[in-house]
Design an enzyme around this catalytic site. Sequence first.
Site, PDB file in Angstrom:
ATOM      1  N   TYR A  14       0.820  -1.219   0.000  1.00 35.79           N
ATOM      2  CA  TYR A  14       0.000   0.000   0.000  1.00 35.79           C
ATOM      3  C   TYR A  14       0.851   1.265   0.000  1.00 35.79           C
ATOM      4  O   TYR A  14       0.333   2.371  -0.070  1.00 35.79           O
ATOM      5  CB  TYR A  14      -0.917   0.034   1.228  1.00 35.79           C
TER       6      TYR A  14
ATOM      7  N   LYS B 158       2.496 -13.945   6.209  1.00 39.52           N
ATOM      8  CA  LYS B 158       2.696 -14.941   5.164  1.00 39.52           C
ATOM      9  C   LYS B 158       4.212 -15.169   5.033  1.00 39.52           C
ATOM     10  O   LYS B 158       4.803 -15.115   3.960  1.00 39.52           O
ATOM     11  CB  LYS B 158       2.056 -14.399   3.876  1.00 39.52           C
TER      12      LYS B 158
ATOM     13  N   ASP C  52      -3.052 -17.629   5.303  1.00 39.99           N
ATOM     14  CA  ASP C  52      -4.077 -18.480   4.671  1.00 39.99           C
ATOM     15  C   ASP C  52      -4.710 -19.422   5.690  1.00 39.99           C
ATOM     16  O   ASP C  52      -5.926 -19.642   5.697  1.00 39.99           O
ATOM     17  CB  ASP C  52      -3.507 -19.249   3.471  1.00 39.99           C
TER      18      ASP C  52
ATOM     19  N   ASP D 149      -6.367  -5.944   5.498  1.00 36.53           N
ATOM     20  CA  ASP D 149      -7.454  -5.470   4.648  1.00 36.53           C
ATOM     21  C   ASP D 149      -8.418  -6.631   4.370  1.00 36.53           C
ATOM     22  O   ASP D 149      -9.637  -6.535   4.576  1.00 36.53           O
ATOM     23  CB  ASP D 149      -6.839  -4.943   3.335  1.00 36.53           C
TER      24      ASP D 149
END
Length: 416
Positions: free
Chosen positions: A162, A229, A283, A307
Site C-alpha cells: 500500500y 505470510k 491463509d 485489509d
Amino acid sequence: MAYEKITPPANGEQITVNSDGSISVPNNPIIPRIVGDGIGPDISRAMDHVVNAAVKKVFGNSKSIVWFDVYAGDASVAKYGQDVWLPDDTIEAIKEFKVAIKGPLSTPVGGGIRSINVALRQILDLYACVRPVRWFTGVPAPVKEPQKLNVVIFRENTEDIYKGIEFKEGTKDAQDLIKHLKDRYGKDVNLDSGIGIKPISIQGTKRLVRMAIEYAIEKKRRMVTLVHKGNIMKFTEGAFRDWGYEVARDEFREHVVLETELWDNFGGKMPEGKILVNDRIADAMFQQLLLRPDEYDVIATPNLNGDYLSDACAAQVGGLGLVPGANIGRPYAVFEATHGTAPKYADKDVINPGSLILSAVMMLEHLGWDECAHLVIKGIEQTIGAKTVTYDLERQMEGATKVKCSEFAKLIAEKF
Ligand code: NAP
C-alpha cells in the site's frame, strides 16, 4: 491557530499530549467531526444523539463532547472551492484537537486527490487501522455460530504494498527496474510485468504490534496473534513475525507468554492473567477464523492481510453495517464508519447508523470514557435484540420492525 473558514467552538477545551505520547482529556473536549457525504449527515446526526445522551447519562452536566464541524469531500468542495477535497483547516483542526470522527466520503472521480481517507492516514501518520468485529444477537449472519467470533484486528496502515511504490508495465521505470534486478541480483522477471514494492520495516511493525499488545493488556484480552505470510515472504512478512515477537519479549516480558514458552515452561496451560502471543500464517488464519473463531482474540497483521481479514471477519458477523473502524497513531486518532456514502439513500433517514455509532464507542474508549461506551453497546444490543432495526437488517430478520435511522438512534438512547 488561525483557520481560514472555520472557528473552533468557544465552550470546549483541547485534548493535550503527555510526555509519554498518551493523551489527557479535559471535561469538555472539542472533537472535530467530518459529517461526510451521501448518508453522512443522517448517520452523523444519529451518532451525535446517541453519544450525547450516553455522556449526559453518565456524567450529567460535568462532562460533554463539544463537536467541531470540519470539512472534507463534497462538503469541502462546496465550502472551499473546486478540487479542495481536504482543506488545510481540517488537517490543522485534527492536529490541534487530536481526536476526530468522520462519516464516509465520496472518492473524487478524476479529481486531484487519490483518496481522502488515504491522505488523512498519511498526513497524520495514523499507523494502525483498528477494527473490532463481534456479533450482535439476532443479526442475520452466514455462519452457524457467529457469536464465537469476537476479535480486534490491528492492521498496519502505512507500509506493505500500500506504500504506493508501483511501476506500470511497459514504462521505462518498470523496464529499468527489471533490468537492474537481472543485472544486479540475477533475478528473472518477465519484461511485460508491472512491478510493486513491498516494504515492511522494524519501526512500522514494532509500533503496530506494541499498540496491539498495549490494547490487550488494557482491555484484559487473552491473546495477540501475529498473522503473516512469512513462509513465502521471509524478509517482509516473516520479519514482521520476528519483530512482533521481539516487541512482546523485550517490552512486555512480565505480561506475555510466547507460544513456544507455553509448552516448554507451562505444560501447555496458560498462567492466569498473562497474554499469549502466537503467530499464524495468513491463509491458515482465514480457515481458523471460520472453523475455530473463539480461539482468537486480538490480531496484529501487515496492511494487505489486514485489509482482507477485516472484511472477511465483518462478513462472518453479518456485514459491514455494524462494524466500526479507527485509524490510530500517536497522538492523533480518527474514528470512522467502515462503509461508503451509499448515495442512493442520502437524506432519506433510512440507513443503518450502527457502524458510525460503534466507531464513536471506540472513540469514547479512547478518551477513557468507558462507562459511556458500555452504555451505548448495551443500548445497541437491546435495540437489535428487540428486533427494532433499520431496513438492511429488517429485510433479513423474521418478525422485525423497520425503523428509520433517527428512530434507531432514539431507541438506543432510550435504553440508557
Ligand atoms: P457503499 O456506499 O458502502 O454502499 C454499498 C451498499 O452497501 C449500499 O447500497 C447498501 O446496500 C449497503 N450499505 C452501505 N452502508 C450501509 C449502511 N450504513 N446501512 C445499511 N446498508 C449499507 O459502497 P459504494 O456504493 O461502493 O460506494 C459509494 C461511495 O462511497 C464511493 O464514492 C466510494 O468511493 C465511497 N466509499 C467511501 C468509504 C469511506 O469513506 N471510508 C468507504 C467505502 C466507499 P443495499 O443497497 O443493498 O441496501
